[in-house]
Design a protein around this motif. Sequence first.
Motif, PDB file in Angstrom:
ATOM      1  N   THR A  76       9.108  -7.669   3.327  1.00  0.00           N
ATOM      2  CA  THR A  76       9.914  -8.892   3.278  1.00  0.00           C
ATOM      3  C   THR A  76       9.207 -10.026   4.013  1.00  0.00           C
ATOM      4  O   THR A  76       8.706  -9.850   5.133  1.00  0.00           O
ATOM      5  CB  THR A  76      11.293  -8.642   3.893  1.00  0.00           C
ATOM      6  N   ASP A  77       9.183 -11.179   3.375  1.00  0.00           N
ATOM      7  CA  ASP A  77       8.563 -12.364   3.962  1.00  0.00           C
ATOM      8  C   ASP A  77       9.583 -13.043   4.885  1.00  0.00           C
ATOM      9  O   ASP A  77      10.544 -13.662   4.419  1.00  0.00           O
ATOM     10  CB  ASP A  77       8.099 -13.307   2.854  1.00  0.00           C
ATOM     11  N   VAL A  78       9.369 -12.933   6.188  1.00  0.00           N
ATOM     12  CA  VAL A  78      10.334 -13.494   7.147  1.00  0.00           C
ATOM     13  C   VAL A  78      10.230 -15.003   7.237  1.00  0.00           C
ATOM     14  O   VAL A  78      11.090 -15.649   7.855  1.00  0.00           O
ATOM     15  CB  VAL A  78      10.123 -12.869   8.544  1.00  0.00           C
TER      16      VAL A  78
ATOM     17  N   GLU B 229       5.212   3.250   7.710  1.00  0.00           N
ATOM     18  CA  GLU B 229       5.438   4.006   6.488  1.00  0.00           C
ATOM     19  C   GLU B 229       4.681   3.326   5.339  1.00  0.00           C
ATOM     20  O   GLU B 229       4.320   2.137   5.433  1.00  0.00           O
ATOM     21  CB  GLU B 229       6.935   4.084   6.139  1.00  0.00           C
ATOM     22  N   PRO B 230       4.468   4.026   4.247  1.00  0.00           N
ATOM     23  CA  PRO B 230       3.896   3.396   3.048  1.00  0.00           C
ATOM     24  C   PRO B 230       4.996   2.629   2.315  1.00  0.00           C
ATOM     25  O   PRO B 230       5.683   3.151   1.431  1.00  0.00           O
ATOM     26  CB  PRO B 230       3.386   4.582   2.221  1.00  0.00           C
TER      27      PRO B 230
ATOM     28  N   SER C  92      12.263  -3.336   7.759  1.00  0.00           N
ATOM     29  CA  SER C  92      13.398  -4.141   8.212  1.00  0.00           C
ATOM     30  C   SER C  92      13.022  -4.861   9.492  1.00  0.00           C
ATOM     31  O   SER C  92      12.325  -4.306  10.362  1.00  0.00           O
ATOM     32  CB  SER C  92      14.631  -3.262   8.461  1.00  0.00           C
ATOM     33  N   TYR C  93      13.508  -6.101   9.585  1.00  0.00           N
ATOM     34  CA  TYR C  93      13.218  -6.935  10.753  1.00  0.00           C
ATOM     35  C   TYR C  93      14.508  -7.183  11.526  1.00  0.00           C
ATOM     36  O   TYR C  93      15.562  -7.471  10.936  1.00  0.00           O
ATOM     37  CB  TYR C  93      12.620  -8.274  10.325  1.00  0.00           C
TER      38      TYR C  93
ATOM     39  N   ILE D 185      10.425  -4.250  14.255  1.00  0.00           N
ATOM     40  CA  ILE D 185      10.273  -3.658  12.924  1.00  0.00           C
ATOM     41  C   ILE D 185      10.789  -2.231  12.952  1.00  0.00           C
ATOM     42  O   ILE D 185      10.534  -1.473  13.904  1.00  0.00           O
ATOM     43  CB  ILE D 185       8.800  -3.694  12.477  1.00  0.00           C
ATOM     44  N   SER D 186      11.512  -1.873  11.899  1.00  0.00           N
ATOM     45  CA  SER D 186      11.949  -0.490  11.708  1.00  0.00           C
ATOM     46  C   SER D 186      11.861  -0.148  10.228  1.00  0.00           C
ATOM     47  O   SER D 186      11.701  -1.032   9.380  1.00  0.00           O
ATOM     48  CB  SER D 186      13.385  -0.290  12.213  1.00  0.00           C
TER      49      SER D 186
END
Length: 556
Positions: free
Chosen positions: A397-399, A449-450, A486-487, A498-499
């Motif tokens: 995702t582009d924050v 993760e990939p 996820s941010y 990040i998660s």
Amino acid sequence: MRKIFFWTLIFSSLCNATFAQKGADSLNYNIISHSEFIPTITNAKKINDSPALNDSVPPIPKLHYGILQRQIPTSFSVAPIMPANMVGEPLTKLYSSILTLGLGTYTTPYGEYFFHNLRSKDYAIGIHLKHLSSSGDLSNSGYSAYSDNVAEVYGQYFFAHETVSGQLDYNRNVVHQYGYDVAQFENVTNNDTKQRFQKLGAEFGFESHLKDSSSVNHNIQLNYYNLMDLFHTTENEAGVNVSFFSFLKQQNVKVEVNAKINYYGDKSDSATTNHTIVNFSPQLITVGHPWTLALGMTGAADFTNQNQFYAYPKVCFDYDIYEHIIIPYAGADGNLQRNNFLSFSQENPFISSTIDMQNTDTKLRLYGGLKGNISSNISYNARVSQSKINNMPFFVTDVTSPYFNTFNAVYDNVTVLNVHGELEYQHSEKLRLFFKADYNKYSMTNELEPWYMPQIQFNVAANYNIQDKIVVKLDVFYIGQQYAMSYFPSPFAQTYSISAKTLKGITDFNVGLEYRYTKRMSAFVNFNNIANIRYYRWDNYPMQRFNVMVGISYVF
């Protein structure tokens, strides 16, 4: 004298008997004769000669032959033989056009048209037009309308030893970046999330067909495209691909040389970049009995601000153990791939216009497997490979986007273990079954993760033709569990933690039915996502649930 007397007596007796018979009625005489019978034996004459054998060999006569040389004039006129005429089956009648129209749920119109010229030994030309769009909304999501349009013109011209081909195409794809939180962003309009990709491309080719295997054949391909989106990001790519091949005198050694030059020019609001990549790949292919060996290498050069050169092996060996039933094979290769705006947009249409693009370097891929034909109807292929890849791209995702609804790319050095299997069953044109499965294990260097790379994928497709009247199509695919980045904003600084967010696996069932009313007209109905599952291919982007499309096709 005695003989005369004897025959006279006999003749007189016969005459008297005859006369007595004839005159028996008038005369009646009885004659009685008395005499003595005296038997006698005549003297025998003995032959005293004895047989004798003469074994002398007669002399062989000497024969003398002579040839009288003399030409006898002859005349012969050859009568012409009329050529035989083969009476073949009548040609099937062809039609130049096919038109398909359909309409589905979520307000989804569909139309597609193909045109191709009829039989010709000199040229071939065709046209392809397509439109597919949807304006239906998804619950708890933004406006999800999309539109895909294609226009293509292609053709070939056949010479005695050369084929010239060309193609012009135009693609216009419109999407809406609907993957945002509608509760948080209430004032977002449809134009705020609209994205449009327009691609104009051209290809030209020159391919030779020399029948002499010792001759050098060539295949030259020229290509160009221009891609532009709604936010003034453009990409131009021009390429030349040249290949030559020939056979040595032994006829079982093929020599191939491939060379490719690609120029990429990318321009966006944030940067302008130019890349020129050159690939050169020679190889020898030796065909024995029952083995085949391909041996070569691939060289690549990236001419940017810092010139970089790469070299990769290119080896493949297979051995037919028994009549194409069991064929083990193994090999090693690698390549340099330019990630570009076109390839990213085709894989993920919700990418950012300022996406970071780098080259992916597959330094080495080792593979081995088994393939073959179990019978005339069943074929299989099983393969295991391990690849060492530098700068493998992953979508995140582009924050920096205003609604957190676009994707950028991050790169990582990865080792990938892949297990691949294919099985196909083909029974004439009545039944076809196809199964494909992949298992991937990613060993990451930096990333958690990939991202969006599933570990397991498989696909089952079937096509059954009932009396050439009803065609049933089945398509089932499964995409295993994935991870999305996820941010979470930090409460003390303008940073994000990040998660990994887990996306459940996807199972999709699709069934299609076609009824052929005549050979030229048919009707169809397609059922998609029969299980009515709401799944996510990209985070916050739900796919359409159960939907139906009906339509007709007409050939003319």
